[in-house]
Every structure is written in structure tokens, then in C-alpha cells.
Design a protein around this motif. Structure first.
Motif, PDB file in Angstrom:
ATOM      1  N   GLU A  34      43.799  77.477  17.733  1.00 40.12           N
ATOM      2  CA  GLU A  34      44.756  75.842  17.885  1.00 40.12           C
ATOM      3  C   GLU A  34      45.110  75.160  17.290  1.00 40.12           C
ATOM      4  O   GLU A  34      46.300  74.514  17.503  1.00 40.12           O
ATOM      5  CB  GLU A  34      43.673  75.561  18.871  1.00 40.12           C
ATOM      6  N   LEU A  35      44.021  75.219  16.250  1.00 44.03           N
ATOM      7  CA  LEU A  35      44.861  74.661  14.818  1.00 44.03           C
ATOM      8  C   LEU A  35      45.943  74.770  13.893  1.00 44.03           C
ATOM      9  O   LEU A  35      47.022  73.740  14.316  1.00 44.03           O
ATOM     10  CB  LEU A  35      43.939  73.777  13.997  1.00 44.03           C
TER      11      LEU A  35
ATOM     12  N   GLY B 277      38.638  64.049  11.406  1.00 35.53           N
ATOM     13  CA  GLY B 277      38.892  62.726  11.418  1.00 35.53           C
ATOM     14  C   GLY B 277      39.217  62.502  11.040  1.00 35.53           C
ATOM     15  O   GLY B 277      39.569  62.371   9.265  1.00 35.53           O
TER      16      GLY B 277
ATOM     17  N   PHE C 145      44.955  68.200  23.668  1.00 35.97           N
ATOM     18  CA  PHE C 145      44.080  67.459  23.586  1.00 35.97           C
ATOM     19  C   PHE C 145      44.437  66.204  22.411  1.00 35.97           C
ATOM     20  O   PHE C 145      43.837  65.816  21.839  1.00 35.97           O
ATOM     21  CB  PHE C 145      44.377  68.506  21.589  1.00 35.97           C
ATOM     22  N   CYS C 146      46.071  66.041  21.944  1.00 32.75           N
ATOM     23  CA  CYS C 146      46.673  64.739  21.619  1.00 32.75           C
ATOM     24  C   CYS C 146      47.218  63.680  22.396  1.00 32.75           C
ATOM     25  O   CYS C 146      47.433  62.449  21.354  1.00 32.75           O
ATOM     26  CB  CYS C 146      48.020  65.965  20.743  1.00 32.75           C
TER      27      CYS C 146
ATOM     28  N   VAL D 257      42.407  66.474  11.199  1.00 37.91           N
ATOM     29  CA  VAL D 257      42.343  66.861  12.508  1.00 37.91           C
ATOM     30  C   VAL D 257      41.036  67.704  12.632  1.00 37.91           C
ATOM     31  O   VAL D 257      40.779  66.832  13.660  1.00 37.91           O
ATOM     32  CB  VAL D 257      43.660  67.542  12.774  1.00 37.91           C
ATOM     33  N   MET D 258      40.312  68.012  11.407  1.00 43.41           N
ATOM     34  CA  MET D 258      39.497  68.707  11.439  1.00 43.41           C
ATOM     35  C   MET D 258      38.009  68.003  11.533  1.00 43.41           C
ATOM     36  O   MET D 258      36.784  68.172  11.432  1.00 43.41           O
ATOM     37  CB  MET D 258      38.780  69.904  10.387  1.00 43.41           C
TER      38      MET D 258
ATOM     39  N   ASP E  48      34.671  71.245  15.011  1.00 41.94           N
ATOM     40  CA  ASP E  48      33.876  71.691  15.455  1.00 41.94           C
ATOM     41  C   ASP E  48      34.573  71.913  16.924  1.00 41.94           C
ATOM     42  O   ASP E  48      33.168  72.222  17.944  1.00 41.94           O
ATOM     43  CB  ASP E  48      32.397  71.398  15.596  1.00 41.94           C
ATOM     44  N   ILE E  49      35.442  72.002  17.674  1.00 42.02           N
ATOM     45  CA  ILE E  49      35.806  72.026  19.030  1.00 42.02           C
ATOM     46  C   ILE E  49      36.883  72.483  19.281  1.00 42.02           C
ATOM     47  O   ILE E  49      37.675  73.710  20.149  1.00 42.02           O
ATOM     48  CB  ILE E  49      36.190  70.428  19.833  1.00 42.02           C
ATOM     49  N   LEU E  50      38.203  72.648  18.246  1.00 39.61           N
ATOM     50  CA  LEU E  50      38.871  73.511  18.626  1.00 39.61           C
ATOM     51  C   LEU E  50      39.081  74.576  17.582  1.00 39.61           C
ATOM     52  O   LEU E  50      38.425  74.765  16.577  1.00 39.61           O
ATOM     53  CB  LEU E  50      40.666  72.674  17.336  1.00 39.61           C
TER      54      LEU E  50
ATOM     55  N   TRP F  90      38.185  67.062  15.277  1.00 45.31           N
ATOM     56  CA  TRP F  90      37.781  68.293  16.032  1.00 45.31           C
ATOM     57  C   TRP F  90      37.653  69.078  15.452  1.00 45.31           C
ATOM     58  O   TRP F  90      37.404  70.486  16.236  1.00 45.31           O
ATOM     59  CB  TRP F  90      39.708  67.866  16.112  1.00 45.31           C
TER      60      TRP F  90
ATOM     61  N   ARG G 296      32.910  73.248   9.602  1.00 45.38           N
ATOM     62  CA  ARG G 296      34.053  72.840   9.540  1.00 45.38           C
ATOM     63  C   ARG G 296      35.207  73.127   8.308  1.00 45.38           C
ATOM     64  O   ARG G 296      36.400  72.987   7.565  1.00 45.38           O
ATOM     65  CB  ARG G 296      34.313  71.045   9.831  1.00 45.38           C
TER      66      ARG G 296
END
Length: 431
Positions: free
Chosen positions: A90-91, A75, A38-39, A72-73, A84-86, A82, A4
Motif C-alpha cells: 500500500e505504501l 508522520g 487513507f489520504c 508517511v511511515m 504500523d497501519i499500511l 501510518w 516502521r
């Protein structure tokens, strides 16, 4: 966490998508789809807050990409991480959507496409690329006292700050004076003393001092995740300060407002300080302390790291001691051979004892904190000015020169700009 962090550095170093005068409609459309997926269930369709406890993204600072990506990354509060997901793109799309208020405004908050305030650099390296001559503010800055730029400073901060007749001394006083001079204002120090009590919280005190209008700036604040942004509590009490009115009751709580930090101007680090009994030794890590009696400051980050990483024989022979100004004096008198301390504390000790026989080693621990200037988030003009001026002073080498003149061991800011929250797991991995 490492993945991350690396992703964040890559994003912060990448060119912004918003280099054009206005974001393209198709970019906004794509960004809106990512936001909706996502939001929107927490932050509301179109960022219209649904009335729950989620942060109202329409109030998010439009020039603080770094803080947005970090939140976002990694938390924040009840929001999960997020990172490890986005995907990286996308970020970027989420930042595009939030920073333009869904495509309704220019980045920076100007709906009419006017000139924007300068945004902070997106990486530590970018700080050094600033022009050495930062522009003066476009107009008079809004300050607590007309004609003055005030900063809350520790009363006895060693090489960093100290009250003197007619003003102050130390690196952070010098930085305040340079900022005030560039703004055409007079510098004013508000001197405070933070008491080390169980119920005290230095971060909350910073919010309180700024929220009550005690000063315009608070110098020397670490860029540590969670220690700036929205208020951490509804209210808090400021520390004791010099010249407070007789009517002020110690412990009075004040409502808190959001706080922002400037780009960093130095880095706070930890290193080994060696006694004469360790002559010729320059440890480059915990394993190099073999055969030495190590002093451990209880209840400090350095003490925790020594407790986790000191080899067995040295751990059993170590000397536990309370933290504070007397700790290095105990090293001076030969109670132990070495200690892991904040470099700022070493500078302070060296000022108090000009003939010290102690010496600071060359090694620095990987955990450190970039240091910036705190101000109210709502005072965007002041924040933009401080950012620009700090960048110029760094680029010209002026801050490093001031530090040397004041006896402060200076280190330049490093990535990541914001130190992630420290956990037991991260401390075990840190060497």
C-alpha cells in the motif's frame, strides 16, 4: 518505531514498481483506491488540495521516494504515522499515485515520457554501485553567480572547512571544488559563523542562506527528519557571513523556500576520546567506562546519552563542563579520563594540537547522522547533478581519499539514510 524503520528499509531496497515507461492503468486504479481511503480526506480528491493546511501533494518532488516514505511511515507535522497501519504494497501504491500525479505524468515529472533526471539511490548500499564517472550536466546549471558554484561553509570547520587565501581547505571545500570542476564552474566559498545563541536555529539558518540567494549549496547538512523539505517557518535570519554588505542589518529575516538534501557523502558519528590516564583502555560501550572519570558536555547529545547510560559510580564521579572548543583541552590537561564527543570535534582538536596525547577509541555510538549537501528544492537540475556526482565520488573512493588528506575521520553513509527524530524514549534505548 523499529518495525516502521525496518519496513522502510525493505521498501527502499525493493525494485520500484515504476520500471516500465509508463505506469499501467490497473496499477494506477489500485493506487487511487488506496489514496482515496487513507489520504483524500486531508489532501483532497485527486490530490487537489481542499484549501486546508495539508501539504499540496501536487508539489511533492517526484524523485524523492525516500522522503515520501519517511513522512508517511513516521508522520510529519499534523499528519499521524501510518507505518504500523499500511502494508508495504500500500505504501508503494501511494508513492506510485503521488509520483505520477495520479497517473497523469511519468515518474520524475515528465508528462511526455522524455528523459528523466537521475534519481537518488534508494539505499546507502546503492551509493556504492554508482559509476565512478558521473556525467557532466546536460546544460549550464542555474547558479547564483554566473560561472561559479558557491557554497556556504563554516568559517572555522576544522578538518571539514576553513577559509584560506585564494579559496579554502577541508573535506567539504574539496567536495565543492570537485563538484564545480565537474560542472565546468569555479568554486566559491561563502564563509559564515553560526552563533550559539538560545534563539538561533542552525536548520533555519540553512533555509535562510539558500532562500536569500547567498549561495547555491550549503555543505555538511545532516539528513535528520524534519530538517529539510517545506520551510519550517515563514521566515528566518541568516547567520553572520564574511563580506556581507554594510547595508545588511544583522537579524534581518528573509522569506523561506523549500530545501532539499543530496544523497549523503559521509556519516557524522560519536566516539570516546581517551586521555593518557586511560592508557590501554578502549571502551566498547558505557559499561566499559568503569573506574574512569568521565567528562560530560552540558547541553549536547553526547552529554544527554552519558546522563542516561553512565553507570552509577561513574556518573557520580563525572565532571560537568560547558560545550565548545575548550572541552577537549580540559581532557588534555587531565581534568577527566574520557569523554564522548563528536568525531568531527576530535578532528578539529587534533588539527589545533598536533602533539596531542589524546586518542580516539575504536567504538562508535549507534546514533549518527548521514551528511549531505543542501540546495533549494526548486533547483532540480542542480540537485540531480550533485546527487550523481556525489555517488560517483563515493564509488571511486575519492571522498574517502580527500578526507584522509584533510585529516578528517571519514565514515561511509549508513541506513537509515534519514535519522528519525530523537526522543527521550529513543535516547534511553540507544547504547
Amino acid at each position: 518505531m523499529i518495525r516502521r524503520m525496518l519496513m522502510g528499509l525493505a521498501l527502499l531496497a525493493a525494485p520500484a514498481l515504476l520500471s516500465a515507461p509508463a505506469a499501467a492503468a490497473d496499477e494506477i486504479e489500485k493506487a487511487g483506491k488506496v489514496y482515496k481511503q487513507f489520504c483524500s480526506h486531508c489532501h483532497g480528491i485527486g490530490m487537489v488540495n481542499p484549501g486546508n493546511s495539508s501539504y499540496d501533494l501536487r508539489k511533492f518532488p517526484q524523485d524523492d521516494k525516500e522522503r515520501f516514505l519517511a513522512s508517511v511511515m513516521q508522520g510529519k507535522g499534523d499528519m499521524p504515522a501510518w507505518g504500523d497501519i499500511l502494508l508495504p504494497e500500500e505504501l508503494e501504491q501511494l508513492w506510485l499515485y503521488v509520483s505520477t500525479r495520479g497517473g497523469k505524468e511519468q515518474p520524475g515529472g515528465d508528462a511526455n515520457g522524455g528523459e528523466q533526471a537521475a534519481a537518488p539511490p534508494e539505499s546507502a548500499e546503492a551509493v556504492g554501485e554508482q559509476s565512478s564517472a558521473a556525467p557532466a550536466p546536460a546544460g549550464p546549471l542555474e547558479t547564483v553567480k554566473e560561472g561559479r558554484l558557491s557554497a556556504c561553509l563554516p568559517l572555522d570547520g576544522g578538518a571539514l572547512s576553513g577559509r584560506r587565501a585564494g579559496g579554502g581547505a577541508g573535506l567539504e571545500w574539496r567536495l565543492l571544488a570537485a563538484l564545480a570542476d565537474a560542472a565546468g564552474l569555479a568554486p566559491e566559498g561563502v564563509w559564515y559563523e553560526s552563533e550559539q545563541e538560545e534563539e538561533s536555529d542552525p536548520a533555519h539558518e540553512v533555509y535562510a542562506m539558500l532562500s536569500m540567494g547567498l549561495c547555491d549549496l550549503v555543505m555538511g547538512e545532516p539528513l535528520y527528519e524534519g530538517d529539510f523539505g517545506p520551510p519550517p517557518a515563514p521566515s528566518a535570519a541568516p547567520p553572520r557571513w564574511v563580506d556581507r554588505p554594510d547595508s545588511w542589518r544583522i537579524g534581518t529575516f528573509v522569506p523561506l523556500r523549500a530545501v532539499a538534501l543530496s544523497r549523503p557523502y559521509r556519516r557524522a558519528e560519536m566516539g570516546f576520546v581517551m586521555a593518557p590516564s586511560a592508557e590501554g583502555r578502549d571502551p566498547q560501550g558505557f559499561d566499559d567506562l568503569s573506574g574512569l572519570v568521565v567528562g560530560v558536555q552540558q547541553g549536547t547529545l553526547g552529554g544527554a546519552l552519558l546522563g542516561l547510560h553512565l553507570p552509577g559510580p561513574e556518573k557520580r564521579a563525572s565532571v560537568m563542563a560547558p560545550p565548545g572548543g575548550r572541552f577537549l583541552w580540559r581532557l588534555e590537561t587531565g581534568e577527566f579520563d574520557a569523554a564522548l564527543v563528536d568525531v568531527d570535534a576530535w578532528d578539529h582538536h587534533r588539527m589545533q594540537n598536533r602533539v596531542t596525547k589524546l586518542r580516539l577509541g575504536s567504538w562508535r555510538h549507534a546514533i549518527g547522522f548521514n551528511i549531505g549537501v543542501a540546495h533549494l528544492e526548486e533547483n532540480t537540475a542542480l540537485g540531480a547533478f550533485v546527487d550523481a556526482r556525489v555517488g560517483a565520488l563515493l564509488a571511486s573512493g575519492e571522498i574517502a581519499r580527500m578526507a584522509a588528506e584533510e585529516g578528517a575521520t571519514w565514515a561511509p553513509p549508513r541506513e537509515p539514510l534519514v535519522t528519525p527524530r530523537l526522543t527521550a524514549a529513543s535516547l534511553r534505548k540507544a547504547f
